[in-house]
Enzyme design. Structure first.
Site, PDB file in Angstrom:
ATOM      1  N   HIS A 131       0.832  -1.207   0.000  1.00 21.87           N
ATOM      2  CA  HIS A 131       0.000   0.000   0.000  1.00 21.87           C
ATOM      3  C   HIS A 131       0.867   1.258   0.000  1.00 21.87           C
ATOM      4  O   HIS A 131       0.551   2.238  -0.685  1.00 21.87           O
ATOM      5  CB  HIS A 131      -0.932  -0.003   1.214  1.00 21.87           C
ATOM      6  CG  HIS A 131      -2.098  -0.927   1.081  1.00 21.87           C
ATOM      7  ND1 HIS A 131      -1.981  -2.301   1.142  1.00 21.87           N
ATOM      8  CD2 HIS A 131      -3.430  -0.675   0.882  1.00 21.87           C
ATOM      9  CE1 HIS A 131      -3.179  -2.848   0.996  1.00 21.87           C
ATOM     10  NE2 HIS A 131      -4.068  -1.889   0.841  1.00 21.87           N
ATOM     11  N   HIS A 152       0.875  -3.111   9.436  1.00 24.66           N
ATOM     12  CA  HIS A 152       2.289  -3.275   9.079  1.00 24.66           C
ATOM     13  C   HIS A 152       3.147  -2.731  10.209  1.00 24.66           C
ATOM     14  O   HIS A 152       2.721  -1.853  10.970  1.00 24.66           O
ATOM     15  CB  HIS A 152       2.624  -2.525   7.784  1.00 24.66           C
ATOM     16  CG  HIS A 152       2.271  -3.261   6.538  1.00 24.66           C
ATOM     17  ND1 HIS A 152       3.065  -4.259   6.007  1.00 24.66           N
ATOM     18  CD2 HIS A 152       1.203  -3.141   5.713  1.00 24.66           C
ATOM     19  CE1 HIS A 152       2.504  -4.707   4.895  1.00 24.66           C
ATOM     20  NE2 HIS A 152       1.366  -4.054   4.697  1.00 24.66           N
ATOM     21  N   ASP A 188       8.310  -1.816   7.780  1.00 21.40           N
ATOM     22  CA  ASP A 188       7.715  -2.167   6.491  1.00 21.40           C
ATOM     23  C   ASP A 188       7.399  -0.920   5.676  1.00 21.40           C
ATOM     24  O   ASP A 188       7.668  -0.852   4.470  1.00 21.40           O
ATOM     25  CB  ASP A 188       6.415  -2.956   6.700  1.00 21.40           C
ATOM     26  CG  ASP A 188       6.613  -4.203   7.524  1.00 21.40           C
ATOM     27  OD1 ASP A 188       7.767  -4.644   7.651  1.00 21.40           O
ATOM     28  OD2 ASP A 188       5.615  -4.734   8.046  1.00 21.40           O
TER      29      ASP A 188
END
Length: 390
Positions: A307, A350, A354
């Site tokens: 994302h 996350h 990350d």
């Protein structure tokens, strides 16, 4: 003497006038030193062509300093077409079209046209030949760029293939996600101090959808939409292909206790059935674009955040391929990029590492790619490169 008065008499500018302009435009001291050392005057600035900004002595400039200097020189040339015509640097057609040559979106594509004159000797490009200069000014060169739709189709096929491989890898890493009871969430500076917000991840995907809508509008209005579209596909495919490797190499524990993650169960001793179900799950992920708002829920694909990659790529492409005058749009896309990242972390989907790694890798690849595409020397054939280095 005012700057406006000086600009109207640019042909008679001395080196001092050029230095005054650079000081007024707050250009870096290195550019000023080069112009002073080589005694550049007004006629020199008017005769600049694209390749001059990337050759000695300007080849030692940093990317930001070079871009600011290019903007100043191009603005000066654009506002002084009559003076360039008097010097034999442009023809009647260019002089007549000077007031109508307007580009609404995508003013940063002049570097795409370097290959149109990569076989022309430097001595000619710096001469006063009106036929040569009128054929290779940035506006004319950019208009000769071909869309080459077949290349865009290949790039689209590449990104489709990579996203399918990514979906398969996401299914594999989900099946080997560490047991939540045995492996609790790792210590994380952000997640340990920010409470879980259940709706945050949906807000992240809504933010990404808005950025995608802006990007589609930019593509619709952009003159070179096929060129920048294949650049987008190439970079997106490369980043997500790299993500496949990082997901497979190390399996991180689930970042939040609210996530219900456990390996899927399959019928024993039936490899065809197992892979058939995995491919079906991969298709569901691929067709849903990996978005939770479309019913996709995965675990184990933490390093690094897909994302964040999507948000960052959209932000960088919008800011790079729209006019610099649209600074409010650029501020908005950066704010959306940062808020989208915040929503990912607030949802505890996350780890902070990350998101940080995803932003760093995506932004570096984008900048490296465009730095190389701006390198005029790389557009020459091998023999030309050897000559230019001698």
């Amino acid at each position: 003497m005012s700057f406006a008065t000086m600009e109207s008499d640019i042909i008679n500018w001395t080196n001092k006038d050029v230095l005054d302009l650079l000081h007024k435009e707050k250009i870096s001291g290195l550019v000023t030193d080069i112009c002073r050392t080589h005694d550049l005057d007004g006629q020199c600035l008017l005769s600049f062509v694209d390749r001059d900004f990337y050759e000695y002595p300007f080849d030692q400039l940093k990317l930001g300093d070079r871009k600011r200097f290019i903007l100043v020189v191009k603005k000066l040339q654009r506002n002084n077409r009559a003076a360039m015509y008097e010097l034999g640097l442009c023809d009647d057609q260019m002089l007549a079209s000077a007031s109508t040559n307007i580009n609404f979106l995508g003013t940063n594509l002049s570097h795409l046209s370097y290959n149109l004159h990569n076989k022309i000797p430097t001595e000619i490009s710096r001469g006063r030949n009106p036929e040569f200069v009128s054929s290779f000014t940035p506006d004319v060169k950019a208009s000769k760029l071909k869309p080459e739709v077949w290349k865009t189709a290949i790039a689209l096929g590449y990104v489709f293939l990579v996203t399918w491989v990514t979906a398969v890898v996401m299914v594999i890493v989900h099946d080997k996600v560490p047991d939540m009871k045995k492996y609790p969430p790792l210590p994380d500076l952000f997640l340990d101090n920010v409470p879980h917000i259940p709706w945050a991840f949906d807000m992240c995907e809504i933010t990404g959808s808005l950025l995608m809508a802006v990007w589609l509008i930019v593509l619709f209005f952009h003159k070179h939409r096929f060129i920048i579209l294949r650049r987008f596909f190439a970079l997106a495919g490369t980043v997500f292909l790299l993500r496949c490797f990082t997901m497979l190499i190390t399996s991180l524990s689930v970042p939040g206790s609210h996530l219900k993650c456990e390996p899927r169960s399959y019928p024993p001793a039936d490899d065809l059935t197992v892979w058939g179900r995995r491919l079906r799950q991969a298709y569901d992920i691929w067709s849903g674009a990996g978005m939770s708002v479309r019913g996709v829920r995965t675990c184990g694909d933490y390093m690094f955040s897909g994302h964040t990659v999507a948000l960052t790529l959209l932000n960088f492409f919008i800011t790079e391929y729209t006019s610099r005058n649209l600074y409010l749009l650029h501020i908005l896309t950066w704010v959306m990029n940062m808020f989208g990242i915040f929503f990912i972390l607030a949802a505890h989907e996350h780890y902070s590492i990350d998101v940080f790694i995803a932003f760093y890798i995506t932004s570096r690849l984008f900048l490296y790619y465009h730095t190389l595409s701006n390198n005029q020397a790389l557009m020459q054939n091998d023999s030309s490169r050897l000559v230019s280095c001698s």
